[in-house]
Design a protein around this motif. Sequence first.
Motif, PDB file in Angstrom:
ATOM      1  N   GLU A 179       0.824  -1.257  -0.220  1.00 40.35           N
ATOM      2  CA  GLU A 179      -0.024  -0.042  -0.050  1.00 40.35           C
ATOM      3  C   GLU A 179       0.813   1.305   0.023  1.00 40.35           C
ATOM      4  N   GLN A 180       2.044   1.133   0.665  1.00 35.38           N
ATOM      5  CA  GLN A 180       2.978   2.394   0.734  1.00 35.38           C
ATOM      6  C   GLN A 180       3.568   2.442  -0.514  1.00 35.38           C
ATOM      7  N   ASN A 181       4.057   1.224  -1.182  1.00 36.34           N
ATOM      8  CA  ASN A 181       4.638   1.266  -2.427  1.00 36.34           C
ATOM      9  C   ASN A 181       3.930   1.579  -3.524  1.00 36.34           C
ATOM     10  N   GLY A 182       2.304   1.701  -3.520  1.00 36.41           N
ATOM     11  CA  GLY A 182       1.378   1.841  -4.516  1.00 36.41           C
ATOM     12  C   GLY A 182       1.424   0.652  -5.225  1.00 36.41           C
ATOM     13  N   SER A 183       1.763  -0.600  -4.909  1.00 37.91           N
ATOM     14  CA  SER A 183       1.525  -1.678  -5.865  1.00 37.91           C
ATOM     15  C   SER A 183       0.459  -2.726  -5.193  1.00 37.91           C
ATOM     16  N   PHE A 184      -0.339  -2.344  -4.092  1.00 38.82           N
ATOM     17  CA  PHE A 184      -1.419  -3.284  -3.745  1.00 38.82           C
ATOM     18  C   PHE A 184      -2.220  -3.717  -4.600  1.00 38.82           C
ATOM     19  N   MET A 185      -2.365  -4.935  -4.599  1.00 36.96           N
ATOM     20  CA  MET A 185      -3.649  -5.700  -5.327  1.00 36.96           C
ATOM     21  C   MET A 185      -4.120  -6.841  -4.693  1.00 36.96           C
ATOM     22  N   THR A 186      -5.206  -7.130  -5.371  1.00 41.43           N
ATOM     23  CA  THR A 186      -6.168  -8.443  -4.666  1.00 41.43           C
ATOM     24  C   THR A 186      -6.115  -9.435  -5.755  1.00 41.43           C
ATOM     25  N   ARG A 187      -5.727 -10.751  -5.455  1.00 43.86           N
ATOM     26  CA  ARG A 187      -5.884 -11.912  -6.257  1.00 43.86           C
ATOM     27  C   ARG A 187      -6.760 -12.895  -5.776  1.00 43.86           C
ATOM     28  N   ASN A 188      -7.312 -13.546  -6.533  1.00 39.68           N
ATOM     29  CA  ASN A 188      -8.169 -14.841  -6.275  1.00 39.68           C
ATOM     30  C   ASN A 188      -7.356 -16.099  -6.299  1.00 39.68           C
ATOM     31  N   ALA A 189      -6.477 -16.333  -5.086  1.00 36.44           N
ATOM     32  CA  ALA A 189      -5.619 -17.352  -5.095  1.00 36.44           C
ATOM     33  C   ALA A 189      -5.884 -18.079  -3.927  1.00 36.44           C
ATOM     34  N   PHE A 190      -5.951 -19.246  -3.880  1.00 39.26           N
ATOM     35  CA  PHE A 190      -6.472 -20.288  -2.759  1.00 39.26           C
ATOM     36  C   PHE A 190      -5.165 -20.611  -1.986  1.00 39.26           C
ATOM     37  N   PRO A 191      -5.291 -20.434  -0.426  1.00 28.88           N
ATOM     38  CA  PRO A 191      -6.507 -19.958  -0.011  1.00 28.88           C
ATOM     39  C   PRO A 191      -6.394 -18.390   0.608  1.00 28.88           C
ATOM     40  N   GLN A 192      -7.321 -17.698   0.728  1.00 16.82           N
ATOM     41  CA  GLN A 192      -7.600 -16.284   0.997  1.00 16.82           C
ATOM     42  C   GLN A 192      -7.939 -16.497   2.443  1.00 16.82           C
ATOM     43  N   LEU A 193      -7.005 -16.010   3.488  1.00 17.95           N
ATOM     44  CA  LEU A 193      -7.507 -16.438   4.845  1.00 17.95           C
ATOM     45  C   LEU A 193      -8.199 -15.107   5.334  1.00 17.95           C
ATOM     46  N   PRO A 194      -9.052 -15.163   6.306  1.00 19.35           N
ATOM     47  CA  PRO A 194      -9.639 -13.746   7.123  1.00 19.35           C
ATOM     48  C   PRO A 194      -8.461 -13.045   7.847  1.00 19.35           C
ATOM     49  N   TRP A 195      -8.472 -11.882   7.730  1.00 16.86           N
ATOM     50  CA  TRP A 195      -7.495 -10.932   8.760  1.00 16.86           C
ATOM     51  C   TRP A 195      -6.008 -11.198   7.997  1.00 16.86           C
ATOM     52  N   GLY A 196      -5.978 -11.185   6.386  1.00 12.92           N
ATOM     53  CA  GLY A 196      -4.901 -11.265   5.817  1.00 12.92           C
ATOM     54  C   GLY A 196      -4.376  -9.667   5.449  1.00 12.92           C
ATOM     55  N   HIS A 197      -5.459  -8.942   5.624  1.00 16.93           N
ATOM     56  CA  HIS A 197      -5.437  -7.584   4.896  1.00 16.93           C
ATOM     57  C   HIS A 197      -5.947  -6.675   6.170  1.00 16.93           C
ATOM     58  N   ILE A 198      -5.101  -5.685   6.640  1.00 19.49           N
ATOM     59  CA  ILE A 198      -5.766  -4.720   7.548  1.00 19.49           C
ATOM     60  C   ILE A 198      -6.098  -3.444   7.179  1.00 19.49           C
ATOM     61  N   LYS A 199      -7.252  -3.116   7.016  1.00 18.69           N
ATOM     62  CA  LYS A 199      -7.753  -1.763   6.681  1.00 18.69           C
ATOM     63  C   LYS A 199      -7.786  -0.897   7.775  1.00 18.69           C
ATOM     64  N   ASN A 200      -7.306   0.276   7.317  1.00 14.18           N
ATOM     65  CA  ASN A 200      -6.973   1.498   8.477  1.00 14.18           C
ATOM     66  C   ASN A 200      -6.063   0.908   9.448  1.00 14.18           C
ATOM     67  N   PRO A 201      -4.882   0.550   9.279  1.00  9.90           N
ATOM     68  CA  PRO A 201      -4.114   0.007  10.055  1.00  9.90           C
ATOM     69  C   PRO A 201      -3.351   1.202  11.135  1.00  9.90           C
ATOM     70  N   SER A 202      -2.993   0.976  12.192  1.00 10.14           N
ATOM     71  CA  SER A 202      -2.460   1.736  13.099  1.00 10.14           C
ATOM     72  C   SER A 202      -0.770   1.540  12.909  1.00 10.14           C
ATOM     73  N   TYR A 203      -0.239   2.787  12.980  1.00  7.04           N
ATOM     74  CA  TYR A 203       1.391   2.716  12.926  1.00  7.04           C
ATOM     75  C   TYR A 203       1.946   3.926  13.367  1.00  7.04           C
ATOM     76  N   ILE A 204       3.279   3.744  13.515  1.00  7.61           N
ATOM     77  CA  ILE A 204       4.215   4.685  13.792  1.00  7.61           C
ATOM     78  C   ILE A 204       4.982   5.288  12.893  1.00  7.61           C
ATOM     79  N   LYS A 205       4.872   6.751  12.635  1.00  6.21           N
ATOM     80  CA  LYS A 205       5.403   7.578  11.335  1.00  6.21           C
ATOM     81  C   LYS A 205       6.729   7.830  11.933  1.00  6.21           C
ATOM     82  N   THR A 206       7.698   7.444  11.382  1.00 11.04           N
ATOM     83  CA  THR A 206       9.229   8.186  11.780  1.00 11.04           C
ATOM     84  C   THR A 206       9.511   9.100  11.098  1.00 11.04           C
ATOM     85  N   GLU A 207      10.518   9.905  11.841  1.00 12.22           N
ATOM     86  CA  GLU A 207      11.047  11.171  11.152  1.00 12.22           C
ATOM     87  C   GLU A 207      11.951  10.764   9.803  1.00 12.22           C
ATOM     88  N   HIS A 208      12.243   9.479   9.763  1.00 14.17           N
ATOM     89  CA  HIS A 208      12.877   8.875   8.299  1.00 14.17           C
ATOM     90  C   HIS A 208      11.788   8.972   7.169  1.00 14.17           C
TER      91      HIS A 208
END
Length: 475
Positions: free
Chosen positions: A361-390
């Motif tokens: 998502e940060q890289n701008g390359s996120f995609m959704t693929r229909n590959a078995f198995p797609q497990l629940p909680w494999g993608h977090i929407k609106n995740p929390s994070y720490i933004k670094t000065e870097h």
Amino acid sequence: MAKDDTKPAVNSNGVPLFRSDFTKLDVKIDNEIVYEFGGPFGVVGMMIGFPMMMCYFAMSLTLHEGHFFFPSEFTVEGIKEWFATEIIEKGIPAVLPTIKATKIYMGYVLFSFILAYIMPGPLVHGLPIPSLKGKRLPYVCNGLSAWYLTLVVSAVVHVTGIFRLSEIVDNFAPIMSVAIIWGFTMTTAVYICSIINGTQHRMSGNFFYDYFMGAPLNPRIGPVDLKMWAETRVPWPVLFYISVSCLLKQYELTGQISAPQAFMVLAHFLYVNACQKGEECIPTSWDMFYEKDGFMLIFWNMAGVPFTYCYASIYLINYQFAHGTPITHSLPYTIFLFCLLLGGYYVFDTGNSQKNRFRMEQNGSFMTRNAFPQLPWGHIKNPSYIKTEHGNLLLTSGWWGIVRKPHYTADLCMAMSWGLITGFGSFLPYFYVCFFIVVLIHRVSRDMERCAKKYGKDWDRYCERVPYIFIPYVF
């Protein structure tokens, strides 16, 4: 380079994209040479020691029911007699490469490369690379289509008798020797081509150390990135087919399949399938972004992974060869191990997905693929994070808000189950988990040191937010 204070671009979920510029610290870290693994002497020892260890372990498995063999008397004469009989007369002939073994292994390597070259798949860009002035390399992620085709072709050649997959275990040690030779051959070819083409990067000046760590960062043949191909397309499918071969051999001998042998096929299928179905996540991984392509990666992927991680499967079938009956366990114990495997796999799969999709998502390359198995909680929407000065973001959601390395914890749980399913008759099925612990401790300490240097006080804030590395409230 001054820090950019403008508001960063964000994706559809509001997650900031990676910066497209680099600080001096980025360039410094990317070019910094730090001797690891004991420096030149250590890596020479590993390059000699690993092949010798693999051959000795193969002899132990195939000739001694998985038990280590050594002189009965540690005298000069006793050692000479042991070496002459157990190593020269019995051991070496058992592991020497053969024409048939060469056809089996190199045939698959060539087949795998051709599929990587021609099969369809999405194009995914990796992280910005400092040494390429921020360029993001494209990766053709056709592992899934290649994997499905490989399964079909292997089933056809087995059923028709063109090549019986059960022959793999019959030729295990010679195939392993071919893989060892190929590991050195490919390492040498990649190193020489890099020097000739002037694509070497982060060189120490010591030949042995540079040969081990590698010269180029991203060697390619056409659209095939050799590093990613070697990491995903060869080791795990070969490992899977070794276990399949053991299962088929058991069925040919007895007309039955034991739960432990089926367990190992399931375990290795889950692993190889995870690599192929989530291949689009790999271009943003540490190995693609930072590690060079040398003996460390090439040899271990071409020979080390498939021919040492398979010891549980080989031990199970050789035990049956020797005793005429398979290893079995009580139903509760077997159910427990299947739960441990599947539970570990769930955390492993979703943990890797959470982290790598966050990066994508940060890289701008996120995609959704229909590959078995797609497990629940494999993608977090609106995740929390720490933004670094870097400018980078440190994920603190999902499994990554519980421990810093959840995928490693899950991986170790699966690795332990691979040994436990064989019982306690030999150490070799536990080699993988023991070796893996050492590798992960080294890798984690290396990662922590790099992050502390890169993020400074922001890393301290992250460690306060996620204090445990592997196990909550323990470690």
